[in-house]
Design a protein around this motif. Structure first.
Motif, PDB file in Angstrom:
ATOM      1  N   TYR A   4       0.844  -1.195   0.000  1.00 18.14           N
ATOM      2  CA  TYR A   4       0.000   0.000   0.000  1.00 18.14           C
ATOM      3  C   TYR A   4       0.876   1.240   0.000  1.00 18.14           C
ATOM      4  CZ  TYR A   4      -3.089   3.641   1.964  1.00 18.14           C
ATOM      5  OH  TYR A   4      -3.771   4.801   2.192  1.00 18.14           O
ATOM      6  N   LEU A   5       0.672   2.106  -0.986  1.00 19.75           N
ATOM      7  CA  LEU A   5       1.381   3.382  -1.069  1.00 19.75           C
ATOM      8  C   LEU A   5       0.387   4.503  -0.824  1.00 19.75           C
ATOM      9  CD1 LEU A   5       3.033   1.676  -3.767  1.00 19.75           C
ATOM     10  CD2 LEU A   5       4.531   3.428  -2.853  1.00 19.75           C
ATOM     11  N   SER A   6       0.456   5.097   0.357  1.00 22.47           N
ATOM     12  CA  SER A   6      -0.432   6.194   0.734  1.00 22.47           C
ATOM     13  C   SER A   6       0.082   7.507   0.159  1.00 22.47           C
ATOM     14  CB  SER A   6      -0.501   6.283   2.263  1.00 22.47           C
ATOM     15  OG  SER A   6      -1.104   7.490   2.668  1.00 22.47           O
ATOM     16  N   VAL A   7      -0.850   8.438  -0.050  1.00 20.67           N
ATOM     17  CA  VAL A   7      -0.477   9.774  -0.519  1.00 20.67           C
ATOM     18  C   VAL A   7      -0.772  10.828   0.542  1.00 20.67           C
ATOM     19  CG1 VAL A   7      -0.713   9.198  -2.960  1.00 20.67           C
ATOM     20  CG2 VAL A   7      -2.725   9.999  -1.699  1.00 20.67           C
ATOM     21  N   ALA A   8      -0.954  10.396   1.791  1.00 17.96           N
ATOM     22  CA  ALA A   8      -1.271  11.312   2.888  1.00 17.96           C
ATOM     23  C   ALA A   8      -0.015  11.692   3.661  1.00 17.96           C
ATOM     24  CB  ALA A   8      -2.296  10.677   3.822  1.00 17.96           C
ATOM     25  N   ALA A   9      -0.145  12.689   4.533  1.00 16.55           N
ATOM     26  CA  ALA A   9       1.035  13.315   5.117  1.00 16.55           C
ATOM     27  C   ALA A   9       1.427  12.826   6.504  1.00 16.55           C
ATOM     28  CB  ALA A   9       0.821  14.839   5.186  1.00 16.55           C
ATOM     29  N   SER A  10       0.485  12.424   7.334  1.00 16.80           N
ATOM     30  CA  SER A  10       0.802  12.153   8.734  1.00 16.80           C
ATOM     31  C   SER A  10       1.937  11.142   8.879  1.00 16.80           C
ATOM     32  CB  SER A  10      -0.427  11.628   9.473  1.00 16.80           C
ATOM     33  OG  SER A  10      -0.093  11.237  10.785  1.00 16.80           O
ATOM     34  N   ARG A  11       2.872  11.467   9.744  1.00 13.22           N
ATOM     35  CA  ARG A  11       3.969  10.543  10.042  1.00 13.22           C
ATOM     36  C   ARG A  11       3.443   9.186  10.495  1.00 13.22           C
ATOM     37  NH1 ARG A  11       5.747   9.135  14.851  1.00 13.22           N
ATOM     38  NH2 ARG A  11       4.647  10.870  15.860  1.00 13.22           N
ATOM     39  N   GLN A  12       2.312   9.190  11.175  1.00 11.40           N
ATOM     40  CA  GLN A  12       1.774   7.956  11.734  1.00 11.40           C
ATOM     41  C   GLN A  12       1.296   6.980  10.661  1.00 11.40           C
ATOM     42  OE1 GLN A  12      -1.044   8.618  14.869  1.00 11.40           O
ATOM     43  NE2 GLN A  12       0.208  10.183  15.849  1.00 11.40           N
ATOM     44  N   VAL A  13       1.144   7.433   9.438  1.00 16.67           N
ATOM     45  CA  VAL A  13       0.773   6.521   8.358  1.00 16.67           C
ATOM     46  C   VAL A  13       1.811   5.417   8.216  1.00 16.67           C
ATOM     47  CG1 VAL A  13       0.466   6.319   5.850  1.00 16.67           C
ATOM     48  CG2 VAL A  13      -0.624   8.195   7.097  1.00 16.67           C
ATOM     49  N   PHE A  19       3.618   2.247   2.793  1.00 16.54           N
ATOM     50  CA  PHE A  19       4.592   3.272   2.431  1.00 16.54           C
ATOM     51  C   PHE A  19       3.803   4.556   2.152  1.00 16.54           C
ATOM     52  CE2 PHE A  19       6.131  -0.858   1.309  1.00 16.54           C
ATOM     53  CZ  PHE A  19       7.479  -0.859   1.621  1.00 16.54           C
ATOM     54  N   LYS A  20       4.500   5.670   2.019  1.00 15.26           N
ATOM     55  CA  LYS A  20       3.796   6.889   1.612  1.00 15.26           C
ATOM     56  C   LYS A  20       4.722   7.808   0.832  1.00 15.26           C
ATOM     57  CE  LYS A  20       4.195   9.788   5.795  1.00 15.26           C
ATOM     58  NZ  LYS A  20       4.633  11.048   5.193  1.00 15.26           N
ATOM     59  N   THR A  21       4.094   8.678   0.023  1.00 17.17           N
ATOM     60  CA  THR A  21       4.877   9.525  -0.871  1.00 17.17           C
ATOM     61  C   THR A  21       4.734  11.013  -0.592  1.00 17.17           C
ATOM     62  OG1 THR A  21       3.091   9.441  -2.512  1.00 17.17           O
ATOM     63  CG2 THR A  21       4.875   7.840  -2.751  1.00 17.17           C
ATOM     64  N   ALA A  22       3.901  11.382   0.371  1.00 18.01           N
ATOM     65  CA  ALA A  22       3.850  12.783   0.803  1.00 18.01           C
ATOM     66  C   ALA A  22       4.842  12.979   1.939  1.00 18.01           C
ATOM     67  CB  ALA A  22       2.439  13.138   1.272  1.00 18.01           C
ATOM     68  N   GLN A  23       5.484  14.149   1.963  1.00 16.42           N
ATOM     69  CA  GLN A  23       6.390  14.422   3.068  1.00 16.42           C
ATOM     70  C   GLN A  23       5.639  14.291   4.386  1.00 16.42           C
ATOM     71  OE1 GLN A  23       5.976  16.636   0.520  1.00 16.42           O
ATOM     72  NE2 GLN A  23       7.975  17.223  -0.317  1.00 16.42           N
ATOM     73  N   GLY A  24       6.261  13.672   5.377  1.00 14.79           N
ATOM     74  CA  GLY A  24       5.655  13.564   6.693  1.00 14.79           C
ATOM     75  C   GLY A  24       5.567  14.925   7.361  1.00 14.79           C
ATOM     76  N   ASP A  25       4.557  15.079   8.234  1.00  9.87           N
ATOM     77  CA  ASP A  25       4.415  16.368   8.899  1.00  9.87           C
ATOM     78  C   ASP A  25       5.600  16.679   9.808  1.00  9.87           C
ATOM     79  OD1 ASP A  25       3.565  14.382  10.683  1.00  9.87           O
ATOM     80  OD2 ASP A  25       1.474  14.948  10.456  1.00  9.87           O
ATOM     81  N   ASP A  26       6.345  15.646  10.232  1.00 14.23           N
ATOM     82  CA  ASP A  26       7.562  15.912  11.000  1.00 14.23           C
ATOM     83  C   ASP A  26       8.588  16.649  10.144  1.00 14.23           C
ATOM     84  OD1 ASP A  26       7.734  13.631   9.406  1.00 14.23           O
ATOM     85  OD2 ASP A  26       9.094  12.572  10.758  1.00 14.23           O
TER      86      ASP A  26
END
Length: 399
Positions: A136-145, A158-165
């Motif tokens: 799963y590749l998320s496009v959301a920002a929260s670090r907790q993803v 995984f995710k492709t938006a920069q984390g909010d951290d």
């Protein structure tokens, strides 16, 4: 469909039942891109907030993935096999997102999933994908993803938006450079906003920055003047607004209407030209951290992402007649990273997961990705630039 950077929690909508195969090609809740007849299709699942409050984020994400699927199939697909995109609109609602992912996994039998425009929706589906063992590749920002509070990274997500951290770190760096140490912190009352606030509270002391006022506003806000009147009494040197396009535009207009004469810094959740349209003149001089796509034309030729950014921009504008947003860029990255993995190892879920985790120096729209077992975002704050709204357009300020 939509995503605030990827970003915040969605607004409620009526929960719909999963659709039958006959329904999904006709209903606005799902879209199947029919591949040309050539080999057994590779099914890729997607869910975005194409409607509802997060639509300014999710619609360009869905459009981007549809465009990429068309391009890929026109080139012969993957090893002669076409890609079949099965995409659902979660309507910016967590329950809809959970139902969509359940169907993608159990009925549609997809090889992998991309999407989850807003953090709340992405977080809501993670138990399903982790239990099922579906990449799963998320496009959301929260670090907790990708990394919950207990510190252990997810296996399949995984995710492709920069984390909010990462983004908060960039904002704090800018505030310190400008000697703005007494700020008002305002965040949308959902997963995106609360996650950003938590990161701000964790990192702000490192920069000597203090919030003299902290407030929350609803994603459905239409008048924030009462909240802002309280903020004004705290006499901040600057105001940070942490939300996505629609609600941030309302708050920004109210800030100007109340006559605040201080800098306004916002989140990467406003990285869509629609923010400028909604906020109007109030958007002028708003500063925010963002990926490079919204200022691609202004980058130096030495920037390693520039050629990729301009190629995406040209293709998107030719197909849809409008400029791409940073949110569409998150979807571009998720889809292309996934396709690269499938081209390398085939469609076995475990092999796809391992290939994604081994991605190095992938030049994308959001940044240059380097995943690892401990980092399922693969980006640093160097993937961000500081931009501002000037004369009704996004303007590059500095890296």
């Amino acid at each position: 469909m939509v995503a605030l950077g990827g970003c915040g929690g969605g607004q409620s909508a009526n929960t719909a039942k999963p659709q039958t195969p006959a329904e999904k090609s006709e209903s606005p809740g799902a879209a199947v891109e029919k591949p040309p007849a050539a080999g057994e299709p590779i099914k890729i699942g997607a869910f975005f907030s194409a409607s509802g409050g997060a639509a300014p984020l999710g619609k360009p994400e869905l459009d981007t993935v549809r465009m990429l699927v068309d391009e890929l199939n026109q080139k012969g697909g993957i090893g002669g096999r076409p890609v079949e995109l099965i995409a659902y609109d979660d309507k910016s609602d967590q329950n809809e997102a959970v139902l969509a992912v359940k169907k993608l996994i159990e009925s549609d039998k997809v090889a992998a999933i991309v999407g989850g425009t807003i953090s709340g929706n992405s977080l809501a589906v993670i138990p399903q994908v982790e239990k099922a063992g579906v990449p799963y590749l998320s496009v959301a920002a929260s670090r907790q993803v990708v990394r919950p509070d207990d510190g252990s990274p997810r296996k399949w997500t995984f995710k492709t938006a920069q984390g909010d951290d990462i983004v908060i770190d960039k904002v704090l760096e800018f505030l310190k450079e400008q000697n703005l140490t007494k700020i008002a912190w305002l965040n949308v009352a959902n997963a995106y906003g609360s996650s950003g606030r938590a990161e701000f509270e964790r990192l702000a002391p490192n920069y000597g920055i203090e919030a003299v006022a902290k407030e929350e506003f609803e994603a459905t806000v239409n008048d924030a003047k009462a909240m802002l009147t309280r903020v004004k009494k705290a006499n901040p040197q600057a105001i940070v607004v942490w939300g996505t396009v629609q609600e941030s535009a309302v708050v920004t207009k109210n800030i100007r209407e109340l006559g605040f004469d201080v800098p306004v810094i916002e989140s990467h959740g406003i990285g869509n030209p629609q923010f400028i349209q909604l906020a109007g003149e109030a958007a002028e001089n708003v500063v925010f951290p963002i990926g490079r796509i919204v200022v691609a034309d202004q980058l130096p030729d030495s920037d390693p992402q520039k050629a990729t950014l301009l190629e995406y921009k040209k293709a998107y504008e030719a197909k849809y007649g409008t400029a791409p947003s940073t949110f569409g860029g998150h979807a571009w990255d998720a889809f292309q990273i996934l396709i690269a993995a499938i081209e390398k190892v085939g469609t076995d879920p475990g092999a796809i997961r391992d290939a994604i985790e081994g991605t190095k120096n992938f030049v994308g729209i959001t940044g240059v990705f380097n995943f690892s077992p401990d980092d399922h975002t693969g980006l640093t704050k160097d993937s961000l630039v500081i931009a501002r709204v000037k004369n009704g357009a996004f303007e590059f300020v500095h890296p």
